[in-house]
Design a protein around this motif. Structure first.
Motif, short mmCIF file in Angstrom:
data_model
loop_
_atom_site.label_atom_id
_atom_site.label_comp_id
_atom_site.label_asym_id
_atom_site.label_seq_id
_atom_site.Cartn_x
_atom_site.Cartn_y
_atom_site.Cartn_z
N ALA A 203 77.78 -1.64 7.15
CA ALA A 203 78.18 -0.69 8.09
C ALA A 203 77.62 0.58 7.82
N ASP A 204 76.77 0.90 6.88
CA ASP A 204 75.91 1.96 6.81
C ASP A 204 74.54 2.14 8.02
N GLY A 205 74.45 1.08 8.37
CA GLY A 205 73.11 1.11 9.44
C GLY A 205 73.56 0.91 10.80
N SER A 206 75.09 0.77 10.85
CA SER A 206 75.50 0.31 12.23
C SER A 206 75.67 1.54 13.26
N CYS A 207 75.38 1.26 14.27
CA CYS A 207 75.73 2.61 15.28
C CYS A 207 77.41 2.62 15.74
N ASP A 208 78.19 1.77 15.31
CA ASP A 208 79.55 1.66 15.60
C ASP A 208 80.17 2.10 14.31
N PRO A 209 80.63 3.39 14.16
CA PRO A 209 81.44 3.77 12.81
C PRO A 209 82.75 2.73 12.41
N THR A 210 83.28 2.16 13.48
CA THR A 210 84.37 1.37 13.18
C THR A 210 84.02 -0.20 12.52
N VAL A 211 82.83 -0.61 12.54
CA VAL A 211 82.53 -1.68 12.02
C VAL A 211 83.05 -1.98 10.59
N PRO A 212 83.58 -3.08 10.26
CA PRO A 212 84.17 -3.48 8.64
C PRO A 212 83.04 -3.37 7.81
N LYS A 213 83.28 -2.87 6.86
CA LYS A 213 82.39 -2.82 5.78
C LYS A 213 82.14 -4.33 5.26
N GLY A 214 80.74 -4.31 5.11
CA GLY A 214 80.30 -5.55 4.20
C GLY A 214 79.08 -5.38 3.33
N THR A 215 78.61 -6.42 2.66
CA THR A 215 77.34 -6.11 1.88
C THR A 215 76.30 -7.27 2.20
N ASN A 216 75.04 -6.73 1.74
CA ASN A 216 73.89 -7.75 1.97
C ASN A 216 72.91 -7.41 0.92
N SER A 217 72.13 -8.38 0.69
CA SER A 217 71.00 -7.82 -0.44
C SER A 217 69.59 -7.81 0.28
N GLN A 218 68.69 -7.26 -0.36
CA GLN A 218 67.56 -6.82 0.10
C GLN A 218 66.53 -6.84 -1.17
N GLN A 219 65.16 -7.14 -1.00
CA GLN A 219 64.08 -7.10 -1.88
C GLN A 219 63.13 -6.36 -1.31
N ASN A 220 62.79 -5.23 -2.25
CA ASN A 220 61.40 -4.68 -1.88
C ASN A 220 60.43 -5.20 -3.07
N VAL A 221 59.18 -5.85 -2.54
CA VAL A 221 58.20 -6.27 -3.38
C VAL A 221 57.07 -5.22 -3.51
N THR A 222 56.80 -4.55 -4.53
CA THR A 222 55.87 -3.52 -4.54
C THR A 222 54.53 -3.86 -5.32
N LEU A 223 53.43 -3.39 -4.67
CA LEU A 223 52.31 -3.24 -5.54
C LEU A 223 51.92 -1.91 -5.72
N GLN A 224 51.81 -1.47 -7.24
CA GLN A 224 51.35 -0.10 -7.91
C GLN A 224 50.35 -0.31 -8.66
N PHE A 225 49.73 0.90 -8.04
CA PHE A 225 48.28 1.19 -8.83
C PHE A 225 48.21 2.76 -9.08
N GLY A 226 47.56 2.82 -10.37
CA GLY A 226 47.50 4.47 -10.85
C GLY A 226 46.83 4.60 -12.20
N MET A 227 47.08 5.77 -12.94
CA MET A 227 46.56 5.87 -14.28
C MET A 227 47.53 6.53 -15.04
N SER A 228 47.58 6.11 -16.49
CA SER A 228 48.27 6.80 -17.34
C SER A 228 47.47 7.44 -18.41
N THR A 229 48.02 8.42 -19.07
CA THR A 229 47.61 9.24 -20.08
C THR A 229 48.70 8.96 -21.44
N PHE A 230 48.24 8.98 -22.78
CA PHE A 230 48.86 8.73 -23.77
C PHE A 230 48.92 10.01 -24.62
N PHE A 231 50.08 10.25 -25.23
CA PHE A 231 50.00 11.60 -26.07
C PHE A 231 51.25 11.51 -27.04
#
Length: 247
Positions: free
Chosen positions: A219-247
């Motif tokens: 319902a959060d993404g619906s244009c109609d605020p009266t839409v009954p609430k329901g749930t769904n699942s979504q996946q985000n597969v990420t590629l991450q690249f960077g640097m680290s420092t240790f102390f």
């Protein structure tokens, strides 16, 4: 008397044979060792050394660029920061956060321009998570130039929040009031794999691949605020690249 002399002669002959056999064995062993030394003259033999880089009881501070790979109509890029505490060489606690934005792919633009089709898309605005890292593999590899690079491989398990930005661009009907853009957070979990390549005892290049699964409200993404609430699942597969420092 003859028998005594005969026995003495046989004993002397046996002693001479044993001495000759020992001398021959010594010469043969020396020859083989010399040949072995010549065979390995062109090689450098290295022994196992202690760890080049130790992480126990140290903090790791890092920054990464993140790209979400499994989205059909948009590109999403985020900048992230992370803080780990390594309480042993194999285990660490991590907290991380990322914030970014999305841009439309050409496919989405063409659907809107040529066919008046507005797609409803989950645009990731931020990811905040914390969890556990396990490092079961530590090794090294030699580059063609002869330099030795040390690395480790790790697995991650996390829980956190994924923020989804709604712009309600699909709400184009004249009978529908377009809601104001908003961002909502949803709980989820993440699994990942990554590696660190150590440039020094304090610095490493780090990359990760992670799969964040979260549950969102339809319902959060619906244009109609009266839409009954329901749930769904979504996946985000990420590629991450960077640097680290240790102390």
């Amino acid at each position: 008397m003859i028998n005594v002399q005969s026995k003495t002669s046989r004993i002397r002959a046996l002693v001479k044979s044993m001495c000759l056999a020992c001398a021959f064995s010594t010469v043969a062993a020396a020859t083989m060792a010399s040949a072995a030394d010549d065979r390995f003259d062109g090689y450098e033999i290295r022994v196992i050394r202690p760890r080049f880089m130790t992480k126990s009881n140290r903090f790791e501070l890092g920054a990464q660029g993140i790209f979400i790979m499994n989205q059909s109509f948009i590109y999403t890029y985020l900048a992230s920061g992370l803080l780990d505490y390594h309480f042993s060489e194999s285990w660490a606690l991590e907290i991380n956060g990322a914030y970014g934005a999305s841009i439309d792919k050409q496919d989405k633009t063409l659907l809107k321009r040529d066919f008046q089709i507005s797609t409803q898309i989950l645009r990731t605005a931020y990811i905040a998570a914390g969890g556990l890292l396990w490092t079961p593999i530590y090794g090294k590899t030699q580059l063609p130039g002869g330099d030795v690079v040390y690395f480790d491989s790790f697995l991650s398990v996390e829980a956190g929040m994924t923020g989804i930005s709604y712009d309600y661009a699909q709400c184009v009907s004249p009978n529908t009031t377009k809601p104001a853009p908003t961002t909502k957070g949803y709980p989820g979990v993440g699994l990942g794999f990554g590696q660190k390549y150590f440039l020094s005892e304090d610095t490493a290049i780090r990359w990760d691949v992670r799969d964040y699964l979260f549950i969102y409200n339809l319902a959060d993404g619906s244009c109609d605020p009266t839409v009954p609430k329901g749930t769904n699942s979504q996946q985000n597969v990420t590629l991450q690249f960077g640097m680290s420092t240790f102390f």
